[in-house]
Motif scaffolding. Structure first.
Motif, PDB file in Angstrom:
ATOM      1  N   PHE A 158       6.731   6.650  -5.375  1.00  0.00           N
ATOM      2  CA  PHE A 158       5.365   6.331  -5.755  1.00  0.00           C
ATOM      3  C   PHE A 158       5.308   4.906  -6.283  1.00  0.00           C
ATOM      4  CE2 PHE A 158       6.039  10.846  -6.467  1.00  0.00           C
ATOM      5  CZ  PHE A 158       4.999  11.405  -5.754  1.00  0.00           C
ATOM      6  N   ARG A 190      -1.849  11.883  -6.474  1.00  0.00           N
ATOM      7  CA  ARG A 190      -0.519  11.786  -5.876  1.00  0.00           C
ATOM      8  C   ARG A 190       0.542  12.529  -6.676  1.00  0.00           C
ATOM      9  NH1 ARG A 190      -2.988  10.216  -1.830  1.00  0.00           N
ATOM     10  NH2 ARG A 190      -2.710   8.142  -0.971  1.00  0.00           N
ATOM     11  N   TYR A 194      10.936  11.564  -3.569  1.00  0.00           N
ATOM     12  CA  TYR A 194       9.513  11.225  -3.585  1.00  0.00           C
ATOM     13  C   TYR A 194       9.351   9.865  -4.235  1.00  0.00           C
ATOM     14  CZ  TYR A 194       9.047  16.063  -2.328  1.00  0.00           C
ATOM     15  OH  TYR A 194       9.163  17.245  -1.672  1.00  0.00           O
ATOM     16  N   TRP A 200      -5.592   5.804   6.746  1.00  0.00           N
ATOM     17  CA  TRP A 200      -4.950   5.620   5.452  1.00  0.00           C
ATOM     18  C   TRP A 200      -5.968   5.801   4.323  1.00  0.00           C
ATOM     19  CZ3 TRP A 200      -2.433   0.320   3.942  1.00  0.00           C
ATOM     20  CH2 TRP A 200      -1.503   0.501   2.925  1.00  0.00           C
ATOM     21  N   TYR A 215       0.073   1.469  -6.686  1.00  0.00           N
ATOM     22  CA  TYR A 215      -1.207   1.799  -6.050  1.00  0.00           C
ATOM     23  C   TYR A 215      -1.322   3.279  -5.706  1.00  0.00           C
ATOM     24  CZ  TYR A 215      -1.794  -3.189  -5.938  1.00  0.00           C
ATOM     25  OH  TYR A 215      -1.906  -4.501  -6.314  1.00  0.00           O
ATOM     26  N   ASP A 216      -0.227   4.011  -5.696  1.00  0.00           N
ATOM     27  CA  ASP A 216      -0.295   5.462  -5.548  1.00  0.00           C
ATOM     28  C   ASP A 216      -0.716   6.122  -6.854  1.00  0.00           C
ATOM     29  OD1 ASP A 216       0.614   5.764  -2.856  1.00  0.00           O
ATOM     30  OD2 ASP A 216       2.654   5.341  -3.539  1.00  0.00           O
ATOM     31  N   ASP A 227      -6.413   8.721   1.226  1.00  0.00           N
ATOM     32  CA  ASP A 227      -6.680   8.415  -0.176  1.00  0.00           C
ATOM     33  C   ASP A 227      -7.895   9.167  -0.700  1.00  0.00           C
ATOM     34  OD1 ASP A 227      -4.538   6.684  -0.066  1.00  0.00           O
ATOM     35  OD2 ASP A 227      -5.754   4.857  -0.040  1.00  0.00           O
ATOM     36  N   ARG A 233      -3.637   9.200  -9.849  1.00  0.00           N
ATOM     37  CA  ARG A 233      -4.354   9.165  -8.579  1.00  0.00           C
ATOM     38  C   ARG A 233      -4.508   7.737  -8.067  1.00  0.00           C
ATOM     39  NH1 ARG A 233      -8.866  12.414  -9.219  1.00  0.00           N
ATOM     40  NH2 ARG A 233      -9.845  11.459  -7.458  1.00  0.00           N
ATOM     41  N   VAL A 234      -4.862   7.647  -6.810  1.00  0.00           N
ATOM     42  CA  VAL A 234      -5.135   6.360  -6.176  1.00  0.00           C
ATOM     43  C   VAL A 234      -6.428   5.810  -6.774  1.00  0.00           C
ATOM     44  CG1 VAL A 234      -5.736   5.266  -3.988  1.00  0.00           C
ATOM     45  CG2 VAL A 234      -4.009   7.055  -4.040  1.00  0.00           C
TER      46      VAL A 234
END
Length: 158
Positions: A133, A79, A131, A69, A136-137, A73, A25-26
């Motif tokens: 990532f 994510r 996809y 944004w 930070y994702d 989040d 996760r973020v």
């Protein structure tokens, strides 16, 4: 009345054979930082306006983008998730897409030097979609996440 003794029986106990899912996760500080940056931009735009309406207007526009944004989040912080059946990835603003292991063609990490820094991007190629990532994702290094994904895929194939 006495207490009943626990019932015991011979045979195997049915335990779940699937392992729990793992998710990335973020980090929580990131949307907070984006919102704070938006507030600072608006404040700077108002302070430096000097009668010019363009500066605060641009500051509000950029701050709105940062806020959107940050909302993404907060609404969809996870994510990527993996379990023995495949992965679940974020799609669009806050949607999800389930990918079985059969649908995933490749899991790679693209590492490149950019502006004196090394960046890594996790790529999950599902044939019809790619996809991507970043650190930070995921809240973790893309290479570490790729290793975990491959390990789960290999264990599920056995």
């Amino acid at each position: 009345m006495g207490t009943a003794a626990p019932r015991c029986h011979a045979g195997a106990v049915n335990e779940p054979t699937t392992e729990p899912s793992t998710s990335w996760r973020v980090p929580i500080g990131l949307p907070v930082l984006k919102l704070a940056g938006g507030v600072l931009l608006v404040a700077a735009g108002l302070l430096l306006a000097a009668g010019d309406p363009v500066r605060p207007g641009l500051a509000v526009l950029v701050a709105a983008g940062l806020a959107g944004w940050a909302v993404r989040d907060l609404v969809a912080p996870v994510r990527l998730a993996v379990d023995p059946g495949g992965v679940t990835v974020i799609r669009g603003f806050a949607g999800r897409r389930r990918l079985t292991w059969a649908a995933i063609e490749r899991i790679t990490v693209d590492a490149r030097p950019r502006r004196g820094l090394r960046t890594e991007i996790l790529e999950i190629d599902a044939g019809d979609a790619l996809y991507l990532f970043g650190r930070y994702d995921l809240g973790a290094g893309p290479a570490e996440v790729a290793d975990t994904l491959r390990a789960v895929r290999d264990r599920s194939a056995e």
